[in-house]
Design an enzyme around this catalytic site. Structure first.
Site, PDB file in Angstrom:
ATOM      1  N   TYR A 109       0.892  -1.086  -0.038  1.00 16.49           N
ATOM      2  CA  TYR A 109       0.014   0.128  -0.164  1.00 16.49           C
ATOM      3  C   TYR A 109       0.864   1.204   0.078  1.00 16.49           C
ATOM      4  O   TYR A 109       2.074   1.405   0.691  1.00 16.49           O
ATOM      5  CB  TYR A 109      -0.907   0.025   1.186  1.00 16.49           C
ATOM      6  CG  TYR A 109      -1.784   1.297   1.439  1.00 16.49           C
ATOM      7  CD1 TYR A 109      -2.906   1.427   0.715  1.00 16.49           C
ATOM      8  CD2 TYR A 109      -1.106   2.441   2.035  1.00 16.49           C
ATOM      9  CE1 TYR A 109      -3.849   2.458   0.853  1.00 16.49           C
ATOM     10  CE2 TYR A 109      -2.137   3.629   2.144  1.00 16.49           C
ATOM     11  CZ  TYR A 109      -3.165   3.559   1.532  1.00 16.49           C
ATOM     12  OH  TYR A 109      -3.816   4.812   1.297  1.00 16.49           O
ATOM     13  N   GLU A 197      -3.105   7.639  -4.485  1.00  9.86           N
ATOM     14  CA  GLU A 197      -3.053   6.426  -3.610  1.00  9.86           C
ATOM     15  C   GLU A 197      -2.811   5.299  -4.706  1.00  9.86           C
ATOM     16  O   GLU A 197      -3.166   5.084  -5.808  1.00  9.86           O
ATOM     17  CB  GLU A 197      -4.594   6.206  -2.853  1.00  9.86           C
ATOM     18  CG  GLU A 197      -4.512   4.906  -2.087  1.00  9.86           C
ATOM     19  CD  GLU A 197      -5.919   4.804  -1.311  1.00  9.86           C
ATOM     20  OE1 GLU A 197      -5.965   4.536  -0.436  1.00  9.86           O
ATOM     21  OE2 GLU A 197      -6.676   4.485  -2.353  1.00  9.86           O
TER      22      GLU A 197
END
Length: 387
Positions: A109, A197
């Site tokens: 992530y 992101e």
């Protein structure tokens, strides 16, 4: 302003960030052609909507044949995608992204955001990607690495290597990781993003780093510097009421209650909604008419609030400084006879030219309920909505 995945990945390519080959399509015919040209064995079919959790909602599927690519494309196009982020109303799917599948060794992530706690841009990363970062932060906060960036210096090579080590990359991947982090930071700053992101960021079996998903959010106030980004805006993904308000330079936020609010200034709007809640009511929205509102602007704002079918009472609360109470009153008196006003209207005016404004309303003979204070206005609005 948010972008779709396919739009974000096109920007990634410009900044040297690896993404799988993919094409956005609007029909199964286009999907078949796009998938065929990739010469892949497995494809990923992704519904394009401004929300996370698409996979759990049936918006991401693996296709093992061209027939399946077409089948999933037809299923997704035109659907309303409902996820934990959209609420029950969901979002429309007008495009589907066809992408070659990647051979994944690890999922990670990565995000970059404007950190309100420290007033800086921060990297947030975890070696345990591929799941909801909110769940991970709650269950295993130690698994998340955060790096704050000094705006006077920018992302340093040391910090990029620190992130790489935290994500436990093999030695041969460290250089690629540093390059990716630098590219992401450059894109974030140059394009005035609020958030970038990648979830998941994947390490492939051939030891490459690939952005398997991409989300970007931009500062609306900086879009005048980036007309090429502004052109990517998709109004179908936004609240129709907010879109209509923005076309008239009005700030509108839709909520779930039944008391419509027309106010000047965000601070006063928050105070008004708090007082409505305190008095036992629920705001349906707030519309900020801002400073220097002309009667015409007030009239358009009035129409936008009434366009919400859930509104059972309307509260106009204006503390005039740059604005003038007589302008507000003139706008209301002008617009009310032109609409079919079936709900109670409560008005509280204070500030510049308040006497003139109140006189205009009283002399109009219109069914307007006047209030003296914010609490008085909220109590009357709540009582009217209940009736």
């Amino acid at each position: 302003m948010n972008l779709h995945e396919y739009q974000s990945k096109a920007l990634f390519i410009e900044y040297g960030i690896n993404v799988p080959r993919g094409t956005a399509v609007e029909s199964s015919v286009e999907a078949f052609k796009a998938a065929e040209e990739m010469s892949a064995d497995i494809w990923v079919v992704k519904a394009q909507a401004h929300t996370g959790g698409r996979g759990k909602a049936g918006g991401v599927k693996l296709a093992h044949s061209l027939d399946e690519v077409c089948k999933y494309t037809d299923e997704m196009l035109g659907m309303t995608l409902v996820t934990y982020q959209t609420g029950p109303e969901g979002l429309p799917v007008n495009k589907v992204y066809i992408e070659e599948a990647s051979e994944i060794e690890r999922e990670l992530y990565l995000s970059i955001l404007v950190d309100r706690d420290n007033g800086r841009i921060s990297f947030v990363a975890s070696a345990e990607g591929g799941m909801s970062i909110e769940e991970l932060a709650a269950e295993k906060p130690e698994a998340i690495k955060k790096v704050e960036i000094d705006p006077a210096v920018g992302l340093t090579g040391f910090q990029a290597r620190e992130l790489s080590f935290a994500l436990d990359f093999p030695k041969e991947v460290l250089g690629k990781a540093v390059q990716l982090f630098m590219g992401c930071y450059k894109a974030m700053v140059e394009l005035d993003m609020n958030m970038l992101e990648i979830n998941p960021l994947v390490l492939t079996k051939d030891q490459n780093l690939v952005a398997l998903d991409a989300k970007m959010s931009f500062d609306d106030n900086a879009l005048f510097r980036h007309p090429e980004i502004n052109e990517l805006n998709d109004n179908s993904q936004k609240d129709k009421r907010e879109v209509a308000a923005s076309e008239h330079d009005l700030s509108y936020v839709g909520l779930d209650g039944d008391i419509g609010c027309m106010i000047n200034g965000a601070g006063l709007a928050m105070a008004t909604m708090d007082m409505i809640k305190y008095c036992g009511g629920e705001p349906a929205n707030f519309l900020d008419i801002g400073g220097g509102a002309s009667p015409e602007r007030v009239g358009k704002a009035f129409e936008l609030v009434l366009a919400d079918d859930n509104v059972k009472a309307m509260l106009v609360n204006v503390y005039a400084g740059i604005n003038r109470c007589d302008w507000i009153a003139e706008g209301l008196v002008k617009i009310i006879p032109t609409v079919d006003l079936k709900i109670p209207l409560i008005v509280r005016l204070s500030g510049t030219n308040v006497e003139e404004g109140l006189k205009i309303i009283k002399d109009s003979g219109l069914p307007i309920i006047l209030a003296d204070t914010l609490k008085d206005a909220a109590e009357k609005a709540v009582e009217a909505a209940k009736k």
